[in-house]
Design a protein around this motif. Structure first.
Motif, mmCIF file in Angstrom:
data_model
loop_
_atom_site.group_PDB
_atom_site.id
_atom_site.type_symbol
_atom_site.label_atom_id
_atom_site.label_comp_id
_atom_site.label_asym_id
_atom_site.label_seq_id
_atom_site.Cartn_x
_atom_site.Cartn_y
_atom_site.Cartn_z
ATOM 1 N N GLU A 156 0.832 -1.210 0.000
ATOM 2 C CA GLU A 156 0.000 0.000 0.000
ATOM 3 C C GLU A 156 0.868 1.261 0.000
ATOM 4 O OE1 GLU A 156 -2.360 1.656 3.566
ATOM 5 O OE2 GLU A 156 -3.764 0.322 2.526
ATOM 6 N N CYS A 157 0.554 2.186 -0.887
ATOM 7 C CA CYS A 157 1.305 3.449 -0.981
ATOM 8 C C CYS A 157 1.127 4.246 0.313
ATOM 9 C CB CYS A 157 0.808 4.261 -2.174
ATOM 10 S SG CYS A 157 1.570 5.900 -2.312
ATOM 11 N N GLU A 158 2.255 4.579 0.954
ATOM 12 C CA GLU A 158 2.189 5.306 2.215
ATOM 13 C C GLU A 158 1.760 6.760 2.010
ATOM 14 O OE1 GLU A 158 5.963 4.889 4.083
ATOM 15 O OE2 GLU A 158 5.730 2.738 4.485
ATOM 16 N N HIS A 159 2.042 7.308 0.822
ATOM 17 C CA HIS A 159 1.736 8.719 0.567
ATOM 18 C C HIS A 159 0.226 8.958 0.514
ATOM 19 C CE1 HIS A 159 2.479 12.798 -0.776
ATOM 20 N NE2 HIS A 159 1.743 12.609 -1.879
ATOM 21 N N CYS A 160 -0.497 8.054 -0.155
ATOM 22 C CA CYS A 160 -1.948 8.252 -0.316
ATOM 23 C C CYS A 160 -2.759 7.244 0.488
ATOM 24 C CB CYS A 160 -2.342 8.172 -1.783
ATOM 25 S SG CYS A 160 -2.092 6.526 -2.531
ATOM 26 N N GLU A 166 -4.127 12.034 -4.606
ATOM 27 C CA GLU A 166 -3.162 12.921 -3.966
ATOM 28 C C GLU A 166 -3.775 13.518 -2.684
ATOM 29 O OE1 GLU A 166 0.425 15.051 -3.506
ATOM 30 O OE2 GLU A 166 -0.095 13.353 -4.811
ATOM 31 N N PRO A 167 -3.027 13.474 -1.561
ATOM 32 C CA PRO A 167 -3.538 14.070 -0.321
ATOM 33 C C PRO A 167 -3.950 15.524 -0.539
ATOM 34 C CG PRO A 167 -1.579 12.784 0.152
ATOM 35 C CD PRO A 167 -1.715 12.815 -1.354
ATOM 36 N N GLY A 168 -5.087 15.895 0.009
ATOM 37 C CA GLY A 168 -5.645 17.234 -0.188
ATOM 38 C C GLY A 168 -6.716 17.258 -1.255
ATOM 39 N N TYR A 169 -6.797 16.182 -2.018
ATOM 40 C CA TYR A 169 -7.827 16.055 -3.047
ATOM 41 C C TYR A 169 -8.806 14.947 -2.644
ATOM 42 C CZ TYR A 169 -4.910 19.052 -5.962
ATOM 43 O OH TYR A 169 -4.181 20.107 -6.440
ATOM 44 N N CYS A 214 -2.425 10.249 -7.201
ATOM 45 C CA CYS A 214 -1.305 10.356 -6.264
ATOM 46 C C CYS A 214 -0.012 10.559 -7.048
ATOM 47 C CB CYS A 214 -1.230 9.097 -5.408
ATOM 48 S SG CYS A 214 0.246 8.976 -4.369
ATOM 49 N N THR A 215 0.805 11.504 -6.612
ATOM 50 C CA THR A 215 2.042 11.811 -7.327
ATOM 51 C C THR A 215 3.127 10.767 -7.108
ATOM 52 O OG1 THR A 215 2.713 13.200 -5.459
ATOM 53 C CG2 THR A 215 1.605 14.294 -7.300
ATOM 54 N N VAL A 216 2.969 9.931 -6.103
ATOM 55 C CA VAL A 216 3.975 8.896 -5.816
ATOM 56 C C VAL A 216 3.655 7.604 -6.562
ATOM 57 C CG1 VAL A 216 5.021 7.462 -4.013
ATOM 58 C CG2 VAL A 216 4.552 9.885 -3.575
ATOM 59 N N CYS A 217 2.437 7.113 -6.440
ATOM 60 C CA CYS A 217 2.077 5.825 -7.057
ATOM 61 C C CYS A 217 1.323 6.005 -8.368
ATOM 62 C CB CYS A 217 1.243 4.991 -6.089
ATOM 63 S SG CYS A 217 -0.380 5.700 -5.698
ATOM 64 N N LYS A 218 1.138 7.244 -8.814
ATOM 65 C CA LYS A 218 0.452 7.550 -10.076
ATOM 66 C C LYS A 218 -0.971 7.009 -10.107
ATOM 67 C CE LYS A 218 4.435 9.211 -11.250
ATOM 68 N NZ LYS A 218 4.670 10.674 -11.067
ATOM 69 N N GLY A 219 -1.609 6.985 -8.943
ATOM 70 C CA GLY A 219 -2.994 6.541 -8.867
ATOM 71 C C GLY A 219 -3.168 5.048 -8.666
ATOM 72 N N LYS A 254 -5.320 -2.278 -8.169
ATOM 73 C CA LYS A 254 -6.095 -1.047 -8.275
ATOM 74 C C LYS A 254 -6.566 -0.629 -6.894
ATOM 75 C CE LYS A 254 -5.933 -0.624 -12.757
ATOM 76 N NZ LYS A 254 -5.271 0.546 -13.413
ATOM 77 N N PRO A 255 -6.651 0.653 -6.610
ATOM 78 C CA PRO A 255 -7.112 1.114 -5.292
ATOM 79 C C PRO A 255 -8.477 0.540 -4.939
ATOM 80 C CG PRO A 255 -6.228 2.948 -6.561
ATOM 81 C CD PRO A 255 -6.309 1.785 -7.496
ATOM 82 N N GLY A 256 -8.648 0.214 -3.656
ATOM 83 C CA GLY A 256 -9.933 -0.284 -3.183
ATOM 84 C C GLY A 256 -10.017 -1.785 -3.099
ATOM 85 N N GLY A 257 -9.086 -2.496 -3.718
ATOM 86 C CA GLY A 257 -9.103 -3.958 -3.656
ATOM 87 C C GLY A 257 -8.510 -4.470 -2.361
#
Length: 366
Positions: A156-160, A166-169, A214-219, A254-257
Motif C-alpha cells: 500500500e502506498c504510504e503517501h496516499c 493525492e492528499p488534499g484532493y 497520487c504523485t507517488v504511485c500515479k494513482g 487497483k485502489p480499493g481492492g
C-alpha cells in the motif's frame, strides 16, 4: 469423546490376518463412504484411521502394547483418506496440514491450499497471494519458534494510504457508471439481446475516481517495498505444513481492492537421533545381550533435553518398545503431548575373546 478400539471399528479379532483386515476395511469403506446416500463421513474417517494403524505391523505392535497412545494420533492425519488409496488404488485427498494464523494469531487448521481468493462481482480484484518457505530444525517444530521474514512486495502506498488520490484532493463519483461501479452491456445473440452487468472500466468497480492521481504511485495505490514481518510457528507443526497470514500478501493492483494473503510453507530438518510419527517421538537405543537377558537401567535423551532413566526388564527381546509418557510432540491446537517411544535393539558381539567364548559355551551347556 474416547476413541473406540480399532479392532472393534473394523469388526475383526485381535489375531486377524492382514488379508482379513484389508477385506474388513474394504467392506466398511464401500458402505460408509461420504459420497454414498447412506454414507457417514465421521465413521468413514474412523475406519480409515483404524486401518492405517492395523495394516502396518510396527504401528499395530505399538497399538497392541500401548493402545491409542502408542500410535500418537498419526493415523489419518491431515484429513485425507490414505487407507482408501491402498484398497481402491487412487488418490482421494491430500495429506497436507495447513495452519491459518489469521492476522498473525494462531487459528484453526484448514484443509485447502490457495482456495478461493478470486474477485467476484463488482469491485477491484484483490492483491496477489504470496508463498514463501522457512526452514526450522526438529526441536523448533516440536516446541514452536518465531522467524523474521523479509519479502519484496507491492504494498500500500504510504503517501496516499492506498487510495490512489493525492492528499488534499478527494475521490469523485465516476460519471461513466454514475457511481455504481458497474455498467450494463447488451450482447446480441441468435436468441436476441442479452443484458449483463460488467465492471466499469473507468473506475475499476470502485464507483469513484481520483480528483487528482497520487504523485507517488500515479494513482495505482501501491508501491514496491521490502516488507519485514515476524511469523509465529506453533508448537507441533509438521514438515510441509503451510501457515496462512491473512492480508499479508500484495496490495491490489487497483485502489480499493483487498490485500492478498501470505502462505508460509514450513520445512523441518531431520534429527540425527529422533524421528517423528504424528504426536510421537521415536528413538532407538542399543543394549548388550547380557543386559537384555539380566535386565538393566539405561539413560534416555529426550527432546526436552532431559535425561530420563528407563528400566529394561530381564528377558527383553530386540525390537521391543518402551514408553516415556508426555515426552512427545505437543498436540497442535490442543492441550497435552504425545509420548516418546523407545525401541530397544539388542546387539550381538562380533568379536569375542577366548574366555568370553568359553563362558558362552558353558552357558549353552547349562
Amino acid at each position: 469423546m474416547a476413541k473406540r478400539d480399532y479392532y472393534e471399528v473394523l469388526g475383526v479379532k485381535k489375531d486377524a490376518s492382514q488379508d482379513e483386515i484389508k477385506k474388513a476395511f474394504r467392506k466398511k469403506a464401500v458402505k460408509l463412504h461420504p459420497d454414498r446416500p447412506e454414507g457417514n463421513e465421521e465413521k468413514f474417517k474412523e475406519a480409515n484411521e483404524a486401518y492405517e494403524v492395523l495394516k502396518d505391523d510396527t504401528k499395530r505392535q505399538r497399538y497392541d502394547q500401548f493402545g491409542h497412545a502408542g500410535v500418537g494420533g498419526a493415523a489419518g492425519g491431515g484429513g485425507g483418506y490414505s487407507g482408501f488409496e491402498d484398497i481402491f488404488g487412487g488418490a482421494t485427498g491430500g495429506q497436507g496440514v495447513h495452519v491459518d494464523l489469521g492476522d498473525l494469531g494462531l487459528g484453526d487448521i484448514f484443509g485447502s491450499f490457495f482456495g478461493g481468493g478470486g474477485a467476484g462481482g463488482r469491485g477491484p480484484r484483490p492483491g496477489r497471494d504470496v508463498q514463501t518457505r522457512v526452514n526450522i530444525d526438529f526441536k523448533e517444530a516440536v516446541f514452536g519458534v518465531e522467524r523474521n521474514l523479509e519479502l519484496d512486495l507491492q504494498t500500500e502506498c504510504e503517501h496516499c494510504k492506498g487510495k490512489g488520490v493525492e492528499p488534499g484532493y478527494e475521490l469523485e463519483k465516476c460519471d461513466d457508471c454514475n457511481g455504481k461501479g458497474q455498467q450494463m452491456r447488451v450482447t446480441q445473440t441468435p436468441f436476441g439481446g442479452i443484458q449483463q452487468a460488467v465492471v466499469c472500466p473507468t473506475c475499476e468497480g470502485r464507483g469513484q475516481v481520483p480528483e487528482k492521481d497520487c504523485t507517488v504511485c500515479k494513482g495505482a495505490g501501491r508501491t514496491h517495498k521490502t516488507n519485514k514481518l515476524k511469523v509465529k510457528i506453533p508448537a507441533g507443526i509438521s514438515d510441509g505444513a503451510t501457515i496462512r497470514l491473512k492480508d499479508r500478501g500484495e496490495a491490489a493492483a487497483k485502489p480499493g481492492g483487498a490485500k492478498g494473503d501470505l502462505y508460509v510453507q514450513v520445512n523441518v530438518a531431520a534429527h540425527k537421533h529422533f524421528t517423528r510419527e504424528g504426536e510421537l517421538i521415536l528413538s532407538d537405543e542399543e543394549i548388550s545381550m547380557v543386559d537384555a537377558a539380566l535386565g538393566t537401567e539405561i539413560k534416555i535423551e529426550t527432546v526436552d533435553g532431559d535425561i530420563e532413566k528407563l528400566k529394561i526388564p530381564a528377558g527383553t527381546q530386540s525390537g521391543e518398545d518402551f514408553q516415556l509418557k508426555d515426552y512427545g510432540v505437543p498436540r497442535l491446537g490442543k492441550k497435552g503431548r504425545g509420548d516418546h517411544i523407545v525401541r530397544v535393539k539388542v546387539i550381538t558381539p562380533q568379536k569375542l575373546s577366548r574366555k568370553q567364548k568359553q563362558l558362552l559355551k558353558d552357558f549353552k551347556q547349562l
